[in-house]
Design a protein around this motif. Structure first.
Motif, short mmCIF file in Angstrom:
data_model
loop_
_atom_site.label_atom_id
_atom_site.label_comp_id
_atom_site.label_asym_id
_atom_site.label_seq_id
_atom_site.Cartn_x
_atom_site.Cartn_y
_atom_site.Cartn_z
N ASN A 43 49.70 12.75 17.73
CA ASN A 43 49.11 13.01 16.83
C ASN A 43 50.27 12.98 15.30
N GLN A 79 52.09 9.87 15.38
CA GLN A 79 51.52 9.03 15.00
C GLN A 79 51.61 8.94 13.14
N LYS A 80 51.58 10.25 12.39
CA LYS A 80 51.82 10.11 11.31
C LYS A 80 52.75 9.63 10.53
N GLU A 81 52.58 8.69 9.76
CA GLU A 81 53.93 7.95 9.26
C GLU A 81 54.73 8.90 8.47
N ALA A 82 54.12 9.38 7.45
CA ALA A 82 54.52 10.80 6.60
C ALA A 82 54.09 11.64 6.34
N HIS A 83 55.46 12.80 6.57
CA HIS A 83 55.13 14.05 6.01
C HIS A 83 55.93 15.19 5.29
N ARG A 85 59.37 14.99 1.84
CA ARG A 85 59.27 14.20 2.84
C ARG A 85 59.77 15.47 4.38
N GLN A 132 60.88 14.78 8.53
CA GLN A 132 61.30 14.36 9.10
C GLN A 132 60.65 14.27 10.90
N GLN A 180 60.25 14.23 14.61
CA GLN A 180 60.63 13.47 15.82
C GLN A 180 60.45 13.53 17.30
#
Lengths: 1434, 100
Positions: B65, B68-72, B78, B80, B82
């Motif tokens: 989950n 999958q989220k594009e931008a945190h 923002r 990163q 991984q």
């Protein structure tokens, strides 16, 4: 933002980098032209001496510009001499290079140096103990306008500090140093007396030169003292020194500062009269003068005139004007000048430096005005990060203690205009970094008012400092600040940052109470518990007290683990455990106390190393038994975890003691009890029979038996058993059987078993390894559909794919690729990627290309690469494809490939790809054209890749070609390039080539790093040649030679030496150095003892020098004695890096490996870098003594610097293996090596196929360890036959030859035929063998064993060479005859050798001897082979 | 090789702004699943954290989950996120720390 600015700037430069340098040249010559012939080329560097330039930096005037940036060299030569850049040699070279590199890159990126960086380099240079003249110059030059962040007076103090300290350490100063100091004075506006300065120079016996006078004139002019300036001017004239533009420019300033603008203006016509046209700097001097007066009208006039004329001002000049206006208080005119800024290339770093200087000098408002004119960067908007303009500005304001109100205004403005998204937070960050408590708290108040959150960890940076200083008062102050801001300190704040500052918990509690803080908070209590956790009885009291608040175990688990490990009070441990188990206060998380405590036990075991566990085994046993008497119980799954830990740490006995705590023991089956190793198979068969007889369930035992049979590779027996007990078979048994069938290439049986297990239970999944083994064997037998089905099943059953699995997948694909079976590879690859079993990496994509290349289909290969790129964004094996295209002359395809690469990966990548392809295929002319493309810059990584390739394949020609062609490549590290060549020379033991390389390096003005010199010296020494330069490190000399030398030295030196007059310390110092240098160590030692008895103290350098000399002779005791003397005399004395490295080597040599390791560790702690040799010797020493773990320890501690030391991973791998062998654990040795060589396993790295393990074989053979040799040999064969990794087998083969075991070599060859195809390795062996006398039989044996591994034309010359080494005329004659019979033409070099042999044998030469020298023919031959390959290619 | 048998469901988070501490990280990442641990190492010398963090979930689902989220985005920065490359990146050296 700085980083972004940097990258933006780099991008701008990259295409035009060569242009930039050309620009510099043009500028230089233009000035020269203007100034007329009398002054000539010497003027190029003078602009930097300009008085008023207090923040500008002349970027090309770095002393080594002529070294690195080849293109600048011709123009700079004239200047470099008096600027002191004579060639730096030998020992300081490396360090100099390093320091220079650091400072240079700082200046190049930002136009400035930070104080921290400069101080660090200063410190490092002092530490090494031998500052060279160049280092001193470098440091001094950096103390002026390169430090815009430092106030002028501080900069000057620093310059003086450096000057004195280096002089004390023995640096000698010449005119260049005095001139550098003068320049720094000018830049720092330091007031000094020029006459005194001259007197000082005279006293030091240093002659002033033209530059000295120019700068003294400038100094007078800065003060407006025209009279003083005139005096010096007259002096210059009388000495017939040329008067340059710089002098006139100074005079403009001088008159202006004296208040006489008319005379200032008048200088210009005077200049013209003298034949010097006023240049931009002259106008700038004039403009600056008017700026200081605030006369904007005049400034406008001059600028207007300039616009019409041909002298143009640069941004940097306008910035100077801004600076002068602001400093003179004429802020109102600043905007008008700022408007004129053109934002040229390099604008931002210059403008940043302007802002920094302005802030430093109290003009921050002007600085802010300039900041706002910075062009906003598109890059920032694009990559989605929030804007952060002005970080440097805010940081410097904080450092300069500007008021919070001002900062607040700046932040608001930055934030409102969208230039910075978190200006206040950043400002606070800087304040915290600078540990400014008052300012930080003030800022946080501002932030709080604005509704921003304030968190406990904001205060930690402030507390760390107080913790270091043990400053309880200040700590309380910070806590008060927290209270004011209503931030509650949490447990971390107390435990990590507050309590350690106090002597004890009690004093902390008292102090906090006294200051009016509440100590009943959860934060404080938890930290108290944590602090007491190491003292178990106290903790027990604390925890069991009813007043103890609820504190979750997780808040103190780590400390408690530590406490348990340290304590031996089992009873107390038990009570605490029980308390934690029962009391809900300590387990507030979901799992409840049982889980929390069980995990704690697991963590406890997990935190212990193998040694600790062994040492504490008994204590733990008691602890577990006492726990049993309480009601503490642990669940089965956690028990299993503990069991696995204990097993892996080899303390299986303890498992029995843990098992008694398990909750619900019936869940534990036979597998869960500890297993013994030996006699399992037999025992199990018996047990199976028993069970059968008793009619009990067989399942578990049967499975174990099958597993153990499989481990012993007894396939038939295992299958038999399976057939007998089909209904009792478990999945695990099937899995092992399937795997074994696959390994034995029995595809039918494997499929059968697979179907059988499927029938039994269709939901069952095997592990990835087994599935892939099936896929491999299926695809090998052409059953691709079945293979694809297996892959699909893997996906369906969601089999976990780990890194190791990916390696297996690569293997499966590559096997098919090597068969040239593109269709199968493609099918499998597509299935794997589309199912998502593995990501399409370059490695996984490469087998498809391999398949085409193997079948010689270049078009297919290229298409496949392009397809891979389109689909997966990878370009696997592009280099090999390009080489193929070049070789075959497929111009059209090549064009297509290059267009594509260029479009997708950029032109630079394309050019490098093409360059390497041409190099690889020997088309050097084409390669040269490519690498000389304007604008191309060095890509060290790619150059290294190719160099390593050449080194491992022994391709000297290609390597040399590359090194030569990159001579003018922008930013190419020349030392590095030559180091590659020397490494290959070392590999092939070719000292002649090394010697030629050394000459070339001098020709190219390369300053070698220390390691390069060491390598070079090593090559010379191992060939018995004299080393033609001073070796930077004292080498370890065999103790056998030493006494002889010593006795000789005594007779020649000590006789005339009695000194009648008392000597000063510096005289002694000099004598010590001389004695050490000449190797007269005992004498030096005697001298030192004499000195010491007189109570005289020398500097650290002579002690260190003597220690190193003693170590070089192997006298550790004497060396240590000197160290002790030094430490008593100089408290802070410490061995230098070189000395420590030698100490390590000496200790290893005496067999004291543990001490040596300790020395190395202490070196690393002291931030010293050990020499490559020291590490190598140590690791070898550890290996020889069986210290496998220690080898790994060294590897891990040295890891970070291994590549810079140029240490091969093989050193560690080979010695670990040897250590295992030494201890008798051959399995472990084999396992380690095999894992390393097994291809595809990414962790093991790409260097595996090329890395040699000859060393291991040699050592094992030397020790006659046949057992180990057998096992290693088995491994080598396995690797060769299963994985097509031939290096170990080849190494073994050659080692057999080397030690005269031809029979063994022969058998090995029979078992591993592929060795005969390892042409490169074999040929390089022959090359090496032919270089030493007495090796000819080895070459012959090789030729007998592998008659045709290379052409006779290649072999015979080596044989001739070898014969000539042995001076064996008869054999050479016979061979020559054979050559003539077989029609193999002897080249001139061969004939030359033969002729020499004839002559040495006193016989007449029966053919016409080639007239030229050996070298001539060797070169000719090289040319010929080169030309031939070109012709063949064209 | 005691660690290899253990299952860890971790993501590696970097580019964490200095203003954020582990409480905030944990809070944020809880939206993707139950967070079992959150290790944000602080440099005891400087008092600042190092800008990266390991977040351990109770299940693989949490990891997925989060990935999958594009931008945190956390407080305007923002992050990163991984997949944790080195399982057990929180091994021995970090194990002794509290509060995980």
């Amino acid at each position: 933002m700085a980083a972004l600015l940097r990258s933006a700037r780099l991008l701008k430069i990259s295409p035009a980098s060569l242009l930039q340098i050309t620009g510099a040249n043009i500028h230089g010559s233009a000035v020269a032209r203007l100034c007329g012939g009398a002054i000539g080329g010497r003027v190029a560097g003078i602009r930097a001496t300009q008085v008023t330039h207090s923040f500008g930096v002349n970027r090309v005037s770095w002393p080594y510009a002529g070294v690195r940036h080849f293109a600048v060299a011709p123009k700079q030569q004239g200047v470099s001499k008096d600027e002191g850049s004579s060639a730096v040699r030998a020992r300081q070279a490396q360090q100099f290079d390093w320091a220079l590199g650091k400072l240079d890159s700082s200046v190049r990126r930002t136009g400035r140096i930070t104080k921290t960086l400069l101080l660090r380099i200063f410190h490092d240079i002092c530490r090494s103990g031998y500052p060279s003249g160049n280092q001193a110059l470098l440091l001094l030059r950096s103390c002026g306008s390169l430090l815009p962040e430092m106030p002028l007076s501080e900069r000057n103090e620093l310059a003086h500090r450096i000057w004195d300290k280096l002089q004390e350490l023995g640096a000698s100063y010449d005119a260049s140093h005095y001139n550098a100091l003068l320049k720094v004075y000018l830049q720092n506006e330091f007031k000094f007396s020029p006459t005194e300065f001259l007197a000082k120079m005279e006293a030091a016996n240093v002659q002033p030169n033209r530059v000295t006078y120019q700068r003294l004139i400038a100094a007078y002019c800065q003060e407006g003292d025209i009279e003083g300036a005139s005096k010096i001017l007259g002096f210059m004239k009388s000495k017939d020194l040329p008067i340059t533009e710089a002098v006139f420019n100074s005079l403009v300033t001088g008159h202006a500062r004296a208040g006489d603008m008319e005379s200032a203006e008048n200088i210009l016509p005077v200049m013209r009269g003298a034949g010097i046209e006023p240049g931009p700097d002259t106008y700038l001097a004039l403009l600056t003068a008017y700026a200081e007066k605030g006369d904007m009208e005049k400034i406008r006039q001059i600028l207007e005139a300039l616009d019409k004329g041909d002298a143009t001002l640069m941004d940097r000049d306008f910035m100077q004007l801004v600076f002068s206006l602001a400093r003179a208080g004429h802020h109102q005119h600043v905007p008008e000048v700022v408007e004129r800024l053109r934002h040229d290339r390099g604008f931002i770093p210059d403008a940043m430096n302007l802002c920094l200087s302005l802030i430093t000098q109290g003009q921050e408002d002007t600085a802010f005005a300039v900041l706002k004119t910075f062009p906003t960067l598109q890059a920032e908007a694009q990559n989605g990060d929030s804007p952060e303009l002005g970080n440097f500005f805010l940081r410097h304001c904080v450092n300069m203690d500007k008021s919070v109100e001002k900062l607040q205004t700046y932040c608001k403005e930055l934030q409102d205009s969208g230039l910075h998204s978190s200006a206040l937070q950043f400002t606070l960050y800087c304040t915290l970094e600078a540990k400014k408590t008052g300012m930080a708290v003030h800022l946080m108040k501002v932030m709080k008012e604005q509704g921003l959150p304030i968190r406990p960890h904001y205060f930690w940076p402030l507390l760390t400092q107080h913790q270091r200083d043990k400053n309880t008062q200040a700590t309380v102050e910070v806590l008060k600040g927290m209270q004011d801001l209503e931030v509650l300190p949490d447990v971390e704040t107390y435990s990590s940052y507050v309590l350690p500052t106090f002597d004890s918990l009690e004093t902390a509690r008292a102090a906090l109470k006294e200051a009016g803080f509440s100590v009943d908070t959860e934060g404080f209590s938890a930290s108290e518990v944590r602090a007491e956790a190491v003292n178990l009885p106290k903790l027990l009291v604390l925890l069991s007290s009813p007043s103890c608040p609820a504190v979750d175990l997780s808040l103190f688990r780590g400390s408690l683990t530590l406490g348990f490990k340290k304590s031996s009070d089992v009873e107390c441990m038990t009570k605490i455990t029980e308390l934690l188990y029962q009391d809900p206060r300590f387990s507030q998380t979901s799992g409840g106390p049982a889980e929390a405590v069980s995990y704690f036990l697991y963590n406890l075991i997990d935190s212990m190393t193998e040694e600790e566990l062994l040492a504490q085994e008994e204590k733990l046993r008691q602890y577990f038994h006492q726990l049993k008497n309480t009601n503490v119980r642990i669940p089965v799954n956690i028990y299993r975890g503990i069991r696995n830990l204990l097993e892996s740490c080899h303390v299986p006995e303890l498992i029995k003691d843990v098992v008694i705590l398990v909750d619900g023991k019936e869940a534990i089956d036979t597998l869960d009890i500890p297993r013994g190793k030996e006699g399992r198979g037999v025992g199990l068969e018996k047990r199976l029979e028993e069970l059968k007889a008793e009619n009990k369930p067989l399942g578990a035992t049967l499975k174990q038996l099958i597993l153990s049979l499989c481990a012993e590779e007894k396939l038939d027996r295992a299958l038999e058993l399976k057939a007998q007990h089909e209904e009792d078979m478990a999945v695990g048994g099937y899995a092992a059987l399937i795997n074994l069938c696959c390994r034995h290439d029995n595809v039918e049986e494997a499929l059968n078993l697979k179907r059988e297990v499927q029938r039994k239970d269709s939901s069952v999944a095997l592990d990835a390894g087994k599935y892939l083994a099936l896929v491999k064997v299926l695809s090998k037998h052409g059953k691709v559909d079945e293979a694809v089905d297996i892959l699909k099943e893997m996906k369906q059953k969601d089999v976990a794919v780990r890194d190791a699995t990916v390696a297996l997948i690569f293997h499966v694909l590559n096997m098919a690729g090597l068969r040239g079976d593109a269709a199968t590879v493609r099918r499998l690859q597509e299935t794997i990627f589309s199912l998502g079993l593995a990501k399409p990496t370059a490695n996984l994509c490469s087998p498809l290309i391999t398949a085409y290349l193997e079948s010689g289909d270049l078009t297919g290969a290229l298409d496949a690469v392009l397809e891979c790129h389109k689909q997966y964004n990878q370009m696997p094996r592009i280099h090999d494809v390009l080489c193929g295209l070049v070789e075959k002359g497929e111009t059209e395809l090549l064009q297509k490939a290059m267009d594509y690469v260029s479009q997708e990966r950029g032109e630079m990548t394309m050019l490098y790809d093409l360059f390497f392809a041409f190099m690889q295929t020997g088309k050097h002319r084409e390669a040269r054209k490519i690498i000389e493309t304007p604008g191309l810059r060095a890509r060290p990584g790619r150059l290294q890749w190719f160099a390593e390739k050449c080194i491992s394949n022994n391709q000297m020609e290609a390597l040399e070609g590359m090194v030569e062609m990159t001579a003018k490549l922008f930013e190419c590290d020349r030392d590095e390039m030559y180091h590659y060549i020397l490494r290959l020379c070392k590999d092939t033991n070719d000292w002649r080539k090394a010697d030629a390389t050394w000459t070339k390096m001098q020709e190219e003005n390369v300053i070698p790093r220390e390691r390069t010199l060491l390598l070079l010296a090593d090559i010379f020494k191992s060939n018995g040649q004299e080393v033609p330069f001073e070796v930077p490190e004292v080498w370890y000399e065999g103790s056998t030679e030493a006494p002889q030398q010593d006795s000789k030295s005594k007779s020649t030196f000590s006789a005339p030496s009695p000194a009648p007059t008392p000597l000063s310390p510096s005289d002694y110092q000099l004598r010590l150095f001389t004695l050490c240098k000449r190797g007269k160590v005992q004498e030096a030692l005697k001298l030192l003892k004499e000195v010491d008895q007189k109570g005289m103290v020398l500097g650290p350098a002579p002690y260190d020098s003597l220690i190193r000399s003693l170590l070089a002779k192997g006298s550790i005791e004497d060396a240590m004695a000197v160290r002790d003397i030094a430490t008593t005399r100089i408290g802070s004395f410490q061995l230098s890096e070189v000395a420590n490295s030698l100490l390590v080597i000496s200790q290893v040599k005496c067999g004291k490996v543990k001490e040596a390791q300790a020395t190395l560790t202490s070196m690393l702690q002291a931030d010293q870098v050990p020499s490559q040799l020291a590490v190598t010797r140590l690791v070898q020493g550890l290996g020889t003594r069986g210290e496998a773990r220690a080898v790994q320890e060294v590897e891990s501690t040295i890891k970070a610097m291994a590549s810079s030391l140029n240490l091969s991973r093989m050193l560690f791998i080979n010695n670990t293996a040897l250590a295992h062998i030494k201890r008798g654990d051959i399995e472990a040795a084999v396992e380690g090596l095999e894992a390393f060589y097994t291809p595809g396993s990414e962790a093991q790295g790409a260097d595996a196929p090329v890395a040699s393990m000859s060393y291991v074989f040699r050592r094992v053979m030397e020790e006659n360890n046949e057992d180990a040799l057998d096992k290693l040999s088995g491994m080598a064969e396995r690797l060769a036959n299963h994985f097509a990794v031939y290096r170990p087998a080849s190494d073994l083969f050659l080692q057999y030859l080397e030690s005269g075991r031809a029979e063994d070599a022969k058998f090995l060859l029979q078992r591993c035929a592929a060795i005969s195809e390892q042409k490169d390795v074999l040929l390089s062996y022959v090359t090496r063998a032919a270089q030493k006398p007495g090796q000819v039989h080895k070459i012959k044996t090789m030729m007998e064993l592998i008659p045709d591994f290379t052409e006779k034309e290649v072999m015979y010359p080596y044989l001739i060479k070898s014969y000539s080494q042995d001076n064996d005329l008869p054999s050479a004659k016979a061979l020559y005859q054979k050559m003539q019979e077989e029609g193999v033409a002897a080249d001139e070099l061969c004939l030359k050798r033969l002729a020499t042999l004839y002559r040495n044998g006193g016989e007449a030469v029966p053919f016409e001897e080639p007239p030229e020298s050996f070298k001539f023919y060797a070169d000719k031959l090289r040319e010929k082979t080169k030309a031939q390959s070109l012709v063949e290619d064209d | 090789m005691a660690a290899s048998s253990r299952k860890v469901f971790e993501v590696f988070v970097s580019k964490i702004p200095w203003t954020i501490a582990s409480r905030e990280v944990k809070e944020y990442f809880s939206q993707f699943g139950q967070v079992k641990k959150c290790l944000l190492p602080f440099d005891k010398e400087t008092g600042f954290h190092r800008g990266f963090c390991w977040v351990g979930y109770a299940t693989e689902e949490g990891v997925q989950n989060a990935l999958q989220k594009e931008a945190h985005l956390l407080e305007g920065s923002r992050l990163q996120v991984q997949k944790n490359r080195k399982p057990g990146g929180t091994q021995r050296q970090n194990r002794d720390s509290d509060g995980s």
